[in-house]
Design a protein around this motif. Structure first.
Motif, PDB file in Angstrom:
ATOM      1  N   PRO A 264       0.801  -1.236   0.000  1.00  0.00           N
ATOM      2  CA  PRO A 264       0.000   0.000   0.000  1.00  0.00           C
ATOM      3  C   PRO A 264       0.829   1.278   0.000  1.00  0.00           C
ATOM      4  N   ASP A 265       2.041   1.243   0.560  1.00  0.00           N
ATOM      5  CA  ASP A 265       2.873   2.449   0.577  1.00  0.00           C
ATOM      6  C   ASP A 265       3.304   2.854  -0.821  1.00  0.00           C
ATOM      7  N   TRP A 266       3.539   1.872  -1.681  1.00  0.00           N
ATOM      8  CA  TRP A 266       3.880   2.182  -3.071  1.00  0.00           C
ATOM      9  C   TRP A 266       2.712   2.899  -3.747  1.00  0.00           C
ATOM     10  N   PHE A 267       1.504   2.375  -3.532  1.00  0.00           N
ATOM     11  CA  PHE A 267       0.335   2.989  -4.171  1.00  0.00           C
ATOM     12  C   PHE A 267       0.061   4.378  -3.618  1.00  0.00           C
ATOM     13  N   SER A 268       0.055   4.532  -2.300  1.00  0.00           N
ATOM     14  CA  SER A 268      -0.307   5.823  -1.702  1.00  0.00           C
ATOM     15  C   SER A 268       0.678   6.924  -2.076  1.00  0.00           C
ATOM     16  N   ASN A 269       1.948   6.572  -2.200  1.00  0.00           N
ATOM     17  CA  ASN A 269       2.942   7.579  -2.552  1.00  0.00           C
ATOM     18  C   ASN A 269       2.955   7.913  -4.038  1.00  0.00           C
ATOM     19  N   LEU A 270       2.901   6.887  -4.882  1.00  0.00           N
ATOM     20  CA  LEU A 270       3.064   7.126  -6.315  1.00  0.00           C
ATOM     21  C   LEU A 270       1.770   7.507  -7.026  1.00  0.00           C
ATOM     22  N   SER A 271       0.640   7.359  -6.348  1.00  0.00           N
ATOM     23  CA  SER A 271      -0.627   7.771  -6.964  1.00  0.00           C
ATOM     24  C   SER A 271      -0.978   9.214  -6.610  1.00  0.00           C
ATOM     25  N   ASN A 272      -0.085   9.885  -5.900  1.00  0.00           N
ATOM     26  CA  ASN A 272      -0.364  11.258  -5.469  1.00  0.00           C
ATOM     27  C   ASN A 272       0.666  12.264  -5.944  1.00  0.00           C
ATOM     28  N   VAL A 273       1.558  11.848  -6.835  1.00  0.00           N
ATOM     29  CA  VAL A 273       2.515  12.797  -7.410  1.00  0.00           C
ATOM     30  C   VAL A 273       2.686  12.540  -8.901  1.00  0.00           C
ATOM     31  N   ASN A 274       2.662  13.607  -9.669  1.00  0.00           N
ATOM     32  CA  ASN A 274       3.074  13.522 -11.067  1.00  0.00           C
ATOM     33  C   ASN A 274       4.593  13.548 -11.103  1.00  0.00           C
ATOM     34  N   GLY A 275       5.172  13.305 -12.257  1.00  0.00           N
ATOM     35  CA  GLY A 275       6.625  13.357 -12.284  1.00  0.00           C
ATOM     36  C   GLY A 275       7.242  12.958 -13.606  1.00  0.00           C
ATOM     37  N   VAL A 276       8.564  13.021 -13.609  1.00  0.00           N
ATOM     38  CA  VAL A 276       9.373  12.592 -14.748  1.00  0.00           C
ATOM     39  C   VAL A 276      10.205  11.409 -14.271  1.00  0.00           C
ATOM     40  N   TYR A 277      10.208  10.334 -15.045  1.00  0.00           N
ATOM     41  CA  TYR A 277      10.878   9.108 -14.633  1.00  0.00           C
ATOM     42  C   TYR A 277      11.895   8.663 -15.679  1.00  0.00           C
ATOM     43  N   LEU A 278      12.771   7.774 -15.259  1.00  0.00           N
ATOM     44  CA  LEU A 278      13.823   7.253 -16.122  1.00  0.00           C
ATOM     45  C   LEU A 278      13.728   5.735 -16.209  1.00  0.00           C
ATOM     46  N   ILE A 279      13.786   5.208 -17.426  1.00  0.00           N
ATOM     47  CA  ILE A 279      13.939   3.766 -17.637  1.00  0.00           C
ATOM     48  C   ILE A 279      15.362   3.539 -18.105  1.00  0.00           C
ATOM     49  N   LEU A 280      16.107   2.757 -17.351  1.00  0.00           N
ATOM     50  CA  LEU A 280      17.486   2.440 -17.699  1.00  0.00           C
ATOM     51  C   LEU A 280      17.574   1.007 -18.214  1.00  0.00           C
ATOM     52  N   ASP A 281      18.142   0.844 -19.388  1.00  0.00           N
ATOM     53  CA  ASP A 281      18.467  -0.485 -19.896  1.00  0.00           C
ATOM     54  C   ASP A 281      19.823  -0.846 -19.295  1.00  0.00           C
ATOM     55  N   LYS A 282      19.825  -1.709 -18.302  1.00  0.00           N
ATOM     56  CA  LYS A 282      21.053  -2.025 -17.569  1.00  0.00           C
ATOM     57  C   LYS A 282      22.057  -2.794 -18.418  1.00  0.00           C
ATOM     58  N   LYS A 283      21.608  -3.371 -19.501  1.00  0.00           N
ATOM     59  CA  LYS A 283      22.512  -4.127 -20.370  1.00  0.00           C
ATOM     60  C   LYS A 283      23.314  -3.205 -21.285  1.00  0.00           C
ATOM     61  N   THR A 284      22.650  -2.191 -21.830  1.00  0.00           N
ATOM     62  CA  THR A 284      23.295  -1.312 -22.805  1.00  0.00           C
ATOM     63  C   THR A 284      23.642   0.071 -22.254  1.00  0.00           C
ATOM     64  N   GLY A 285      22.972   0.469 -21.179  1.00  0.00           N
ATOM     65  CA  GLY A 285      23.160   1.819 -20.645  1.00  0.00           C
ATOM     66  C   GLY A 285      22.241   2.842 -21.278  1.00  0.00           C
ATOM     67  N   ASN A 286      21.453   2.452 -22.272  1.00  0.00           N
ATOM     68  CA  ASN A 286      20.515   3.379 -22.910  1.00  0.00           C
ATOM     69  C   ASN A 286      19.422   3.811 -21.942  1.00  0.00           C
ATOM     70  N   GLN A 287      18.927   5.037 -22.155  1.00  0.00           N
ATOM     71  CA  GLN A 287      17.929   5.601 -21.260  1.00  0.00           C
ATOM     72  C   GLN A 287      16.679   6.043 -22.012  1.00  0.00           C
TER      73      GLN A 287
END
Length: 296
Positions: free
Chosen positions: A190-213
């Motif tokens: 529930p802490d994941w839901f309560s925190n992340l459902s109450n803020v907009n934002g900019v996020y990063l997806i990292l490809d750990k194999k290649t380093g691409n973002q």
């Protein structure tokens, strides 16, 4: 079952008593408690990628001289997390078991290791990953079931996967996201839901194999939570063309390699334009259009 466990846990219940009384475990055959420490690899990573069974199948010595093992992953302060019960069906030379170098190296095993044929027992899924026991102060990583007591120290909620680290410390692999960002995962975390459902934002997806973002933004009724749920529903692509191309070639690529983190949070009432402007600024700062996975 969870309520019964919680009540008995207050009485410092022995773990084997729980398995016998509530799950019908037959302890008449020889069994061992096994605590994996994983000094040479990340056991949590192997566990969340469903490779822990393969990992424990390799042993340097004939330690699984029993009928079954009750497996745990080591936790801090002499604690251990239950991950399952496995029948020991026999052992083989690696060449006889047709173990390739690639398979062996994927779990940090050695060519000289004994390979055990293990089979996971069904029926314990509702407590796997949820029961934390006290190991008992011993440095030995395997104990006979009929000679040792293991006290239940903590019972985690059904569906629990991972503690929420704080909004500025979020870093999560897609393999974990697939378990948390669902209706069942929302209840157990529930802490994941309560925190992340109450803020907009900019996020990063990292490809750990290649380093691409890949840099993306989240806005809407349930903010970051809602957007990350969409990645789970689309096997890690989120509708992004470059990510779709990757996943089309290797369906399990996101599970093996993608990691998500939050670059910046914005109030829930921020306009779509404000969030997108922040996203565009960070794309320029990190060069994800030129060198990464962003197309626009």
């Amino acid at each position: 079952m969870a309520v019964q466990i919680e009540k008995k846990k207050k009485k410092k219940m022995d773990f084997i008593s729980l398995l016998k009384n509530e799950y019908g475990l037959d302890t008449s055959k020889k069994g061992k408690f096994i605590k994996h420490a994983g000094g040479d690899c990340d056991l949590r990573d192997l566990w969340k990628k469903d490779k822990i069974e393969l990992y424990q199948s390799f042993q340097s010595k004939d330690v699984f001289n029993c009928n079954y093992i009750i497996s745990f992953i080591g936790e801090p302060n002499d604690k251990a997390r239950f991950i399952g019960i496995y029948d020991v069906l026999g052992k083989k030379d690696q060449s006889e078991a047709h173990i390739t170098k690639e398979v062996r190296e994927s779990v940090h095993a050695r060519e000289t290791d004994i390979f055990y044929n293990l089979k996971k027992r069904p029926g314990f899924e509702d407590i796997e990953g949820r029961i934390i026991i006290s190991w008992g102060g011993s440095k030995q990583w395997h104990h006979w079931v009929d000679q040792t007591q293991k006290e239940i120290w903590k019972v985690l909620p059904p569906g629990f996967i991972k503690e929420f680290p704080g909004i500025d410390r979020v870093r999560i692999d897609f393999s974990e996201m697939k378990k948390i960002f669902t209706e069942k995962g929302k209840e157990g975390n529930p802490d994941w839901f309560s925190n992340l459902s109450n803020v907009n934002g900019v996020y990063l997806i990292l490809d750990k194999k290649t380093g691409n973002q890949y840099i993306g933004s989240a806005y809407g009724t349930e903010c970051i939570w809602q957007r990350w749920c969409s990645y789970v529903q689309t096997n890690g692509t989120g509708g992004n063309k470059k990510l779709e191309e990757i996943i089309k070639q290797e369906p399990n690529y996101a599970t093996e390699n993608f990691q998500y983190s939050i670059l910046k949070t914005l109030p829930k009432d921020s306009s779509k334009e404000t969030v997108i402007n922040e996203e565009s600024f960070l794309k320029e700062c990190l060069g994800s259009r030129v060198w990464g996975l962003n197309e626009n």
